[in-house]
Write a protein that holds these residues in place. Structure first.
Motif, PDB file in Angstrom:
ATOM      1  N   GLU A 172      -5.798  -4.540   1.322  1.00 49.08           N
ATOM      2  CA  GLU A 172      -4.500  -3.778   1.049  1.00 49.08           C
ATOM      3  C   GLU A 172      -3.482  -4.533   2.445  1.00 49.08           C
ATOM      4  OE1 GLU A 172      -3.278  -1.508  -1.358  1.00 49.08           O
ATOM      5  OE2 GLU A 172      -5.057  -2.455  -2.374  1.00 49.08           O
ATOM      6  N   ILE A 173      -2.351  -4.181   2.016  1.00 49.87           N
ATOM      7  CA  ILE A 173      -1.345  -4.383   3.041  1.00 49.87           C
ATOM      8  C   ILE A 173      -0.210  -3.648   3.214  1.00 49.87           C
ATOM      9  CG2 ILE A 173      -1.750  -7.072   3.165  1.00 49.87           C
ATOM     10  CD1 ILE A 173       1.215  -6.722   1.993  1.00 49.87           C
ATOM     11  N   THR A 174       0.371  -3.215   4.433  1.00 49.00           N
ATOM     12  CA  THR A 174       1.272  -2.403   4.397  1.00 49.00           C
ATOM     13  C   THR A 174       2.742  -3.051   4.229  1.00 49.00           C
ATOM     14  OG1 THR A 174       1.788  -2.528   7.039  1.00 49.00           O
ATOM     15  CG2 THR A 174       0.218  -0.987   6.169  1.00 49.00           C
ATOM     16  N   MET A 203       3.881  -4.851   7.436  1.00 46.29           N
ATOM     17  CA  MET A 203       3.300  -6.039   7.448  1.00 46.29           C
ATOM     18  C   MET A 203       4.292  -7.222   6.539  1.00 46.29           C
ATOM     19  SD  MET A 203      -0.740  -5.361   6.914  1.00 46.29           S
ATOM     20  CE  MET A 203      -1.507  -4.368   8.090  1.00 46.29           C
ATOM     21  N   TYR A 208      -8.417  -0.196   4.992  1.00 45.98           N
ATOM     22  CA  TYR A 208      -8.484  -0.268   3.540  1.00 45.98           C
ATOM     23  C   TYR A 208      -8.262  -1.762   3.013  1.00 45.98           C
ATOM     24  CZ  TYR A 208      -6.361   4.395   4.230  1.00 45.98           C
ATOM     25  OH  TYR A 208      -6.410   5.828   4.578  1.00 45.98           O
ATOM     26  N   THR A 209      -9.623  -2.229   2.820  1.00 39.52           N
ATOM     27  CA  THR A 209      -9.944  -3.326   2.463  1.00 39.52           C
ATOM     28  C   THR A 209      -9.181  -4.233   1.514  1.00 39.52           C
ATOM     29  OG1 THR A 209     -11.984  -3.201   3.419  1.00 39.52           O
ATOM     30  CG2 THR A 209     -11.709  -5.203   1.957  1.00 39.52           C
ATOM     31  N   ASN A 253       2.216   3.789   4.947  1.00 40.06           N
ATOM     32  CA  ASN A 253       2.837   2.729   5.819  1.00 40.06           C
ATOM     33  C   ASN A 253       2.025   2.722   6.996  1.00 40.06           C
ATOM     34  OD1 ASN A 253       4.316   0.555   6.236  1.00 40.06           O
ATOM     35  ND2 ASN A 253       6.409   1.705   6.490  1.00 40.06           N
ATOM     36  N   LYS A 254       0.940   2.626   7.205  1.00 38.92           N
ATOM     37  CA  LYS A 254       0.172   2.993   8.534  1.00 38.92           C
ATOM     38  C   LYS A 254      -1.001   2.249   8.386  1.00 38.92           C
ATOM     39  CE  LYS A 254      -1.445   6.943  11.568  1.00 38.92           C
ATOM     40  NZ  LYS A 254      -2.854   6.345  11.822  1.00 38.92           N
ATOM     41  N   GLU A 255      -1.497   1.220   9.291  1.00 34.05           N
ATOM     42  CA  GLU A 255      -2.512   0.650   9.483  1.00 34.05           C
ATOM     43  C   GLU A 255      -3.733   1.160   9.047  1.00 34.05           C
ATOM     44  OE1 GLU A 255      -1.847  -3.001  12.428  1.00 34.05           O
ATOM     45  OE2 GLU A 255      -1.983  -1.156  13.484  1.00 34.05           O
ATOM     46  N   GLY A 256      -4.949   0.780   8.641  1.00 35.36           N
ATOM     47  CA  GLY A 256      -6.023   1.459   8.505  1.00 35.36           C
ATOM     48  C   GLY A 256      -7.160   0.465   7.821  1.00 35.36           C
ATOM     49  N   HIS A 271       0.586  -1.180   0.052  1.00 34.22           N
ATOM     50  CA  HIS A 271       0.053   0.155   0.027  1.00 34.22           C
ATOM     51  C   HIS A 271       0.775   1.268  -0.143  1.00 34.22           C
ATOM     52  CE1 HIS A 271      -3.474   2.340   0.342  1.00 34.22           C
ATOM     53  NE2 HIS A 271      -3.167   2.831   1.634  1.00 34.22           N
TER      54      HIS A 271
END
Ligand code: PGA
Length: 250
Positions: free
Chosen positions: A78-80, A83, A75-76, A70-73, A67
């Motif tokens: 997606e991955i950072t 991660m 966003y169905t 670089n922050k969790e959230g 994504h």
């Protein structure tokens, strides 16, 4: 001397069980291959299996995308980068032409993803390359210059030092049409000249530029014989352990 990077891009292929089976055959074939860095980028769901299988070996595992933030959230789907890093990846492919073509990736989002990868401690392998009509109309350098200018040219020199570039002429991907070693080397020389202008001679001498597009066991030697070509980003031929090992061991 630039150490070659031989990278496999598995795209949307293989299950976790098939991933484990691949590594079982592949690792012994490259166990003594210290001449190159070796990277495999499987689909996300296979990363755990790949990392477990590759533990203690000379093979690294990377993501195929990440994504832009670089922050969790919320966003169905997606991955950072963080991660990927936590899952054991050391690198990520960014801006592959299939992402540009099918998933709306632009130079701006490629840059964001490159920054997100760097922020997460992943080495980005940033893809550039012209389409067939662009090559045929003599615009290859213009396209590469624009992708460079609007993308990785905006990194700081320090950030730039962490990336590898993959030159992948779109017309050569999955088509069986490889750029000839001379054609690829011309494009690599041009890209390196852009790096020299933007970041100086030392950065230009240090950055690895990989070639991608229908690299196979029977054409890899000619490509790797070009001093300008510092490795390969391999799609189809990286799915088979024997074939990818023979590419790694060019
Ligand atoms: P290919 O793919 O080797 O199957 O042409 C290369 C790539 O898309 O990275």
């Amino acid at each position: 001397m630039r150490k070659p990077l031989m990278a496999g891009n598995w795209k949307m292929y293989k299950t976790p069980a098939e991933t484990a089976a691949f590594f079982e055959k592949f690792l012994p074939l490259v166990a003594a291959s210290n001449h190159a860095d070796i990277l495999i980028c499987p689909p996300y769901v296979n990363i755990a299996a790949a990392v477990a299988a590759a533990r203690g070996s000379n093979v690294e595992v990377g993501g195929q995308n990440l994504h832009t933030a670089n922050k969790e959230g919320a966003y169905t789907g997606e991955i950072t980068g963080a991660m990927l890093r936590a899952a054991g990846c050391s690198a990520a492919i960014v801006g592959h032409s299939e992402r540009r073509q099918y998933f709306g990736e632009t130079c701006a989002t490629v840059l964001q993803r490159t920054l997100a990868a760097l922020d997460a401690g992943l080495r980005p392998v940033v893809c550039v390359g012209e389409r067939l009509e662009e090559r045929e109309s003599g615009r290859t350098e213009e396209v590469l210059a624009a992708q460079f200018r609007d993308g990785i040219a905006k990194l700081t020199p320090e950030q730039f030092g962490w990336i590898a570039i993959a030159y992948e002429p779109v017309w050569a991907i999955g088509t069986g049409k490889t750029a000839t070693p001379d054609m690829a080397a011309d494009a690599h020389r041009y890209l390196r000249s852009l790096v020299r202008q933007a970041y100086g001679a030392e950065a230009a001498a240090g950055v690895r530029i990989l070639y991608g597009g229908s690299v196979k066991p029977d054409n890899v030697r000619g490509l790797m014989a070009q001093p300008e070509i510092d490795g390969a980003l391999v799609g189809g031929a990286s799915l088979d352990p024997v074939s990818f090992a023979s590419i790694v061991n060019f």
